[in-house]
Scaffold this active site. Structure first.
Site, PDB file in Angstrom:
ATOM      1  N   SER A 298      98.291 119.598  62.063  1.00 29.29           N
ATOM      2  CA  SER A 298      99.272 119.698  63.067  1.00 29.29           C
ATOM      3  C   SER A 298      99.314 121.317  63.549  1.00 29.29           C
ATOM      4  O   SER A 298      98.505 121.808  63.950  1.00 29.29           O
ATOM      5  CB  SER A 298     100.616 119.338  62.586  1.00 29.29           C
ATOM      6  OG  SER A 298     101.479 119.344  63.423  1.00 29.29           O
ATOM      7  N   ASP A 309      88.983 129.464  69.127  1.00 27.08           N
ATOM      8  CA  ASP A 309      88.235 129.218  70.597  1.00 27.08           C
ATOM      9  C   ASP A 309      88.357 130.752  71.213  1.00 27.08           C
ATOM     10  O   ASP A 309      87.737 130.567  72.131  1.00 27.08           O
ATOM     11  CB  ASP A 309      89.370 128.412  71.320  1.00 27.08           C
ATOM     12  CG  ASP A 309      88.860 126.813  70.971  1.00 27.08           C
ATOM     13  OD1 ASP A 309      88.336 126.822  70.314  1.00 27.08           O
ATOM     14  OD2 ASP A 309      89.732 125.908  71.448  1.00 27.08           O
ATOM     15  N   LYS A 323      95.495 116.287  62.921  1.00 29.90           N
ATOM     16  CA  LYS A 323      96.736 115.580  63.685  1.00 29.90           C
ATOM     17  C   LYS A 323      96.725 116.457  64.930  1.00 29.90           C
ATOM     18  O   LYS A 323      97.272 117.648  65.016  1.00 29.90           O
ATOM     19  CB  LYS A 323      97.856 115.770  62.876  1.00 29.90           C
ATOM     20  CG  LYS A 323      99.108 115.160  63.560  1.00 29.90           C
ATOM     21  CD  LYS A 323     100.344 115.448  62.586  1.00 29.90           C
ATOM     22  CE  LYS A 323     101.672 114.773  63.413  1.00 29.90           C
ATOM     23  NZ  LYS A 323     102.087 115.574  64.456  1.00 29.90           N
TER      24      LYS A 323
END
Length: 554
Positions: A298, A309, A323
């Site tokens: 999460s 990224d 998740k």
């Protein structure tokens, strides 16, 4: 991430089944009703029929609860109903603390399963482990009895200083173990440790609660002031928490204007985008390493995904949980609540890292990590299923993957070589280390004055003959019969004793520093600060060179 699918999977199904059962034995003169009714009226009629005709008295409250639980059981694994009592516990864990034995749990197959012992709590100190099943409480069988979460709280929570006896079943050992636990105040700090290891700052973040950002922000400030040459943020076994906390924490590492995460759902208010601001930014430059594993979920995955990224830092460890959905919580008039999957979230490159749950049984979803382990994924990165269709690109063009967790930049196999011997673990289960440490510290009230810091204690404190003799006495009292005097087992026992004495003298920092001596993954991460610096500077990463570096050091 914390999955509370302890709720029944059959509520409405049970009600409908009862309804059909009753109709199956209806009097012959009852004729089918031809009138058309809407679905809500139909449900009301079913409730009335069950309440009136069920073989035993059943209250309207019970019928409604079963129906709600069954309803949510047919949705996704992360949407659920939270009874009032559980909601109060959730709020305590995310904001302050509570008194009890200190475990996170869920009901699985009518059995209390320990999700994780809470760091520093009495259960963790006694050696209760993730995956343990509680089968008896004070001599009362609690397995296979339809136990509910409120029952668990009633049995295990209580005033500080009171005792409770539990019997657990440990699947990994195929044996049951008895514990007597003294309840305590369970602090819910988000940062378990923040300090220097050599010239590198290390922060272990346990959860994304209301205090997480401020605790982490202060830790970063202190470490920068101490002149560290890099930061390691440890998110292993961090199950997540509040989305806005993940956004703020990621913002501390990313420059203004960089997207952190965005969400997409069915209703307009579920579509949001979070972008780094100029307000936060305590550590926007400098080598950064994020440690993850299968217990990272999460909010942990949001932070790791954003850092990865933007090529801002190095992500190391094993593939995370997976998740990638966000829940909204709504309170009901009786202070209970429902948590409903509101949207999916996406990392800046467009990755959704939610592992499949549609058309997947509840049991299969629960056991997905077990299946990963069976396939050998935790030891061999080639076992990770990475189809080309799930490829994405970082800002610098590196390939990353979506579709079931964050895949680390550099994979670490889980280390099993430094597990303590079974005899040493048995001593912990009997509370012998804590009792020995307490007795030793009581005899040496000036012990702290012999060291300059928790780090100094961890580096220099050794188990002397007096402490070993105390341990032997406690072991005899507690009937520890295994061969704890052998050289190998004694080394494990002395390691535990140093950690527990350190906890009593200097708190969790000293205990953690002693335990770090056997944290092989942390040692690997410390070797990769140069790789993190190279990635931040160039956007490139020579994986094989750094993997070889780690292997050579080992």
């Amino acid at each position: 991430m914390r999955n509370l699918r302890w709720l029944g999977w059959g509520g409405i199904g049970v009600c409908l089944g009862l309804f059909l059962f009753l109709l199956g034995f209806r009097w012959r003169e009852d004729e089918p009703q031809r009138e058309t009714i809407d679905d809500f009226r139909k449900l009301q009629l079913i409730f009335e029929l069950v309440e009136k005709n069920y073989y035993r008295p059943i209250s309207q409250e019970e019928i409604v609860r079963k129906a709600i639980e069954g309803f949510f059981g047919q949705l996704d694994p992360h949407s659920f109903y939270i009874p009032k009592e559980i909601q109060q516990q959730e709020e305590a864990q995310m904001s302050g603390g509570f008194e009890g034995i200190g475990i996170e749990f869920q009901i699985v197959d009518d059995t209390i399963m320990v999700i994780a012992p809470i760091r520093g709590g009495p259960s963790e100190l006694l050696g209760i482990q993730s995956g343990d099943r509680i089968i008896e409480v004070d001599g009362q069988n609690v397995a296979g009895k339809g136990i509910k979460n409120q029952d668990v709280m009633r049995l295990l929570r209580g005033k500080k200083g009171t005792k409770v006896r539990v019997k657990i079943w440990r699947p990994s050992e195929g044996a049951s173990i008895d514990f007597e636990i003294t309840r305590d105040r369970i602090p819910m700090h988000a940062v378990a440790f923040a300090g220097k290891i050599g010239d590198v700052g290390y922060i272990r973040l346990l959860r994304f609660s209301e205090t997480s950002h401020e605790e982490l922000r202060q830790a970063l400030r202190d470490l920068k002031q101490a002149g560290v040459k890099g930061i390691i943020l440890d998110l292993r076994d961090n199950p997540g928490g509040y989305l806005h906390m993940a956004q703020k924490i990621a913002d501390e590492f990313l420059p203004e204007g960089k997207k952190i995460v965005y969400t997409q759902g069915r209703v307009p208010e579920s579509n949001t985008s979070y972008v780094a601001t100029s307000y936060y930014g305590t550590y926007e430059k400098g080598p950064l390493i994020i440690m993850i594993g299968p217990g990272s979920a999460s909010a942990s995955e949001i932070v790791a995904g954003a850092v990865q990224d933007w090529d801002r830092g190095l992500v190391v460890g094993q593939r995370s949980f997976g998740k990638g959905v966000v829940q909204t919580q709504r309170y009901l008039p009786d202070s209970s609540a429902v948590r409903i999957t509101f949207s999916r979230y996406f990392t800046p490159s467009g990755r959704c890292i939610q592992k499949p749950f549609e058309d997947v049984s509840a049991e299969a979803y629960e056991k997905e990590l077990e299946e990963r382990a069976k396939k050998g994924e935790f030891f061999d990165e080639s076992k990770i299923n990475l189809p080309d269709s799930l490829q994405y690109r970082t800002a610098a063009g590196r390939i990353v993957y979506g579709g079931g967790g964050i895949v680390p930049d550099i994979f670490f196999p889980i280390d099993t070589t430094r597990r303590p011997a079974a005899c040493a673990v048995a001593a912990q289960n009997r509370n012998i280390y804590l009792l020995s440490a307490q007795a030793y510290v009581a005899r040496h009230p000036d012990l702290k004055s012999h060291f300059t810091s928790a780090e100094d204690f961890a580096n220099r404190f050794k188990v002397d003959s007096e402490l070993w003799k105390i341990f032997q006495e406690k072991a005899q009292e507690r009937k520890l019969s295994c061969a704890y005097t052998s050289d190998t087992i004694r080394r494990d026992i002395e390691w535990y004793l140093r950690a527990f004495v350190g906890k009593l003298v200097y708190g969790e920092e000293a205990r953690t520093r002693v335990e770090m001596e056997r944290d092989i993954q942390l040692k690997r991460a410390l070797l990769l600060v140069q790789a993190a610096e190279e990635l931040e500077r160039t956007g490139k990463l020579d994986k094989q060179r750094y993997k070889d570096l780690v292997l050579k050091a080992e």
